[in-house]
Design a protein around this motif. Structure first.
Motif, PDB file in Angstrom:
ATOM      1  N   GLY A  93       0.812  -1.195   0.000  1.00 45.14           N
ATOM      2  CA  GLY A  93       0.000   0.000   0.000  1.00 45.14           C
ATOM      3  C   GLY A  93       0.853   1.256   0.000  1.00 45.14           C
ATOM      4  O   GLY A  93       2.088   1.193   0.025  1.00 45.14           O
ATOM      5  N   ASP A 139       0.947  -2.430   6.496  1.00 45.17           N
ATOM      6  CA  ASP A 139      -0.093  -2.379   5.481  1.00 45.17           C
ATOM      7  C   ASP A 139      -0.728  -0.990   5.412  1.00 45.17           C
ATOM      8  O   ASP A 139      -1.400  -0.557   6.350  1.00 45.17           O
ATOM      9  CB  ASP A 139      -1.148  -3.447   5.849  1.00 45.17           C
ATOM     10  N   ARG A 155      -2.752  -0.121   2.709  1.00 46.96           N
ATOM     11  CA  ARG A 155      -3.717  -0.206   1.609  1.00 46.96           C
ATOM     12  C   ARG A 155      -5.023   0.519   1.894  1.00 46.96           C
ATOM     13  O   ARG A 155      -5.686   0.967   0.971  1.00 46.96           O
ATOM     14  CB  ARG A 155      -3.999  -1.673   1.285  1.00 46.96           C
ATOM     15  N   ASP A 156      -5.400   0.645   3.166  1.00 41.00           N
ATOM     16  CA  ASP A 156      -6.657   1.303   3.472  1.00 41.00           C
ATOM     17  C   ASP A 156      -6.591   2.806   3.178  1.00 41.00           C
ATOM     18  O   ASP A 156      -7.611   3.436   2.908  1.00 41.00           O
ATOM     19  CB  ASP A 156      -7.032   1.092   4.942  1.00 41.00           C
ATOM     20  N   ASP A 195      -4.257   4.058   0.724  1.00 39.99           N
ATOM     21  CA  ASP A 195      -4.112   4.017  -0.733  1.00 39.99           C
ATOM     22  C   ASP A 195      -3.623   2.622  -1.095  1.00 39.99           C
ATOM     23  O   ASP A 195      -2.539   2.207  -0.672  1.00 39.99           O
ATOM     24  CB  ASP A 195      -3.103   5.074  -1.199  1.00 39.99           C
ATOM     25  N   SER A 196      -4.417   1.899  -1.867  1.00 38.28           N
ATOM     26  CA  SER A 196      -4.068   0.504  -2.181  1.00 38.28           C
ATOM     27  C   SER A 196      -2.814   0.395  -3.028  1.00 38.28           C
ATOM     28  O   SER A 196      -2.170  -0.662  -3.077  1.00 38.28           O
ATOM     29  CB  SER A 196      -5.229  -0.181  -2.902  1.00 38.28           C
ATOM     30  N   CYS A 231      -2.215  -2.584  -5.232  1.00 40.22           N
ATOM     31  CA  CYS A 231      -1.713  -3.846  -4.671  1.00 40.22           C
ATOM     32  C   CYS A 231      -2.681  -4.978  -5.018  1.00 40.22           C
ATOM     33  O   CYS A 231      -3.897  -4.823  -4.873  1.00 40.22           O
ATOM     34  CB  CYS A 231      -1.581  -3.724  -3.154  1.00 40.22           C
ATOM     35  N   PRO A 254      -4.984  -8.270  -4.663  1.00 46.29           N
ATOM     36  CA  PRO A 254      -5.732  -8.717  -3.476  1.00 46.29           C
ATOM     37  C   PRO A 254      -5.034  -9.863  -2.769  1.00 46.29           C
ATOM     38  O   PRO A 254      -4.492 -10.778  -3.402  1.00 46.29           O
ATOM     39  CB  PRO A 254      -7.080  -9.155  -4.066  1.00 46.29           C
ATOM     40  N   GLU A 280      -1.999  -2.514  10.348  1.00 40.94           N
ATOM     41  CA  GLU A 280      -2.866  -2.005   9.298  1.00 40.94           C
ATOM     42  C   GLU A 280      -3.188  -0.541   9.565  1.00 40.94           C
ATOM     43  O   GLU A 280      -3.909  -0.206  10.504  1.00 40.94           O
ATOM     44  CB  GLU A 280      -4.156  -2.828   9.246  1.00 40.94           C
TER      45      GLU A 280
END
Length: 315
Positions: free
Chosen positions: A21, A101, A103-104, A106-107, A110, A112, A129
């Motif tokens: 992310g 991580d 990703r929440d 900005d992904s 990435c 899945p 996260e």
């Protein structure tokens, strides 16, 4: 990204960290692991992390912020369109100790990944996260930016001129703070795993991390009814002096939270009579005489270079 590994092994040389992310909070969290000797591998999309294009840029067109957030890491490009990418990323995570991580926020395109399934197979994995508001609570799922988190947490009210609107710095202050908290949590998990415990999962709220700096003002207002107001540029209530001051060449950061630090600062500047003044021993007392105190030490700082003062201060 070129890997610029330190010669010193650090205190976490056996730790393998994967970063996915794009978030300044998760990037700085991973950077701190790298600083302590961990092998940190950053996963990027084919176009590179978005922060690579964030100003200020060097004369070569490279982002100074990206360089700062990712120093000491290596980088791996994964294209989600390629066959086998998900399997490759899954294998990398299953082989690491810590997954950081972002990703929440900005992904970063990435691919899945099934974190729950990976943790079921790899019980020692620590997962941090990062998100703007955490996984639960009334703001969970809200969109945000550094520019909206800071005022919501009460962090810009006291920054800027005494009169007029507050100032907003175009940087990643909330991410740096959250990254620090995330690294502390993840490091505690590393220690726990060394003692035989399983890996832990941490939800890192950038907003709540920022509240750690403003909660004092909340208590002051609740307990004493005090409404704290800005006291000017480069002045930060409730301690003075605390700021960045110009020298003969360069700028010097000064922090005088304790009486001992205040005395040492005055001694360094040959202003012992100022440091020995019992009426100026505490920061709240010095706040009453800001102009007069600055008139004494600011000209002294301009007589030597910042590096000279830094060397003198270490003594």
């Amino acid at each position: 990204m070129d890997s610029k590994r330190k010669h010193s092994p650090g205190v976490l040389p056996q730790q393998r960290v994967i970063e996915v992310g794009s978030s300044d909070a998760s990037s700085y969290c991973a950077r701190l692991f790298a600083d302590f000797g961990a092998d940190v591998q950053k996963i990027e999309p084919p176009g590179g992390d978005r922060i690579r294009r964030t100003a200020p840029l060097t004369h070569k067109g490279q982002s100074a912020w990206f360089a700062f957030l990712n120093f000491n890491k290596s980088s791996t490009i994964l294209d989600p369109a390629d066959a086998g990418t998900i399997a490759r990323l899954t294998a990398l995570i299953e082989d690491c100790d810590v997954l950081i991580d972002g990703r929440d926020v900005d992904s970063a395109n990435c691919p899945p990944i099934d974190i729950a399934a990976i943790r079921a197979r790899h019980c020692g994995l620590t997962h941090v996260e990062a998100s703007w508001f955490g996984c639960g609570g009334p703001y969970a799922g809200f969109a945000a930016t550094d520019s909206t988190i800071r005022p919501r947490a009460g962090l810009i009210k006291l920054v800027g001129p005494a009169e007029g609107p507050p100032s907003h710095a175009p940087d990643f202050q909330t991410g740096i703070l959250a990254g620090l908290w995330g690294s502390i949590a993840a490091a505690s998990s590393v220690i726990a795993r060394m003692r035989g415990e399983q890996g832990r999962r941490w939800s890192l709220s950038i907003f709540e991390s920022s509240l750690a700096l403003s909660e004092y003002f909340i208590f002051e207002a609740s307990a004493h009814g005090k409404v704290v107001r800005g006291i000017g540029i480069n002045r930060f209530w409730p301690v003075f002096p605390t700021g960045i001051y110009e020298t003969k060449k360069g700028w010097l950061g000064v922090t005088t939270f304790t009486p001992a630090r205040w005395r040492a600062f005055c001694d360094m500047l040959r202003l012992s009579e100022l440091g020995d003044n019992p009426d100026l021993l505490l920061g709240k007392d010095r706040l009453q005489d800001i102009e007069q105190i600055e008139q004494q030490f600011v000209p002294r700082l301009k007589k030597r270079r910042a590096q000279q003062w830094f060397t003198e201060g270490r003594k």
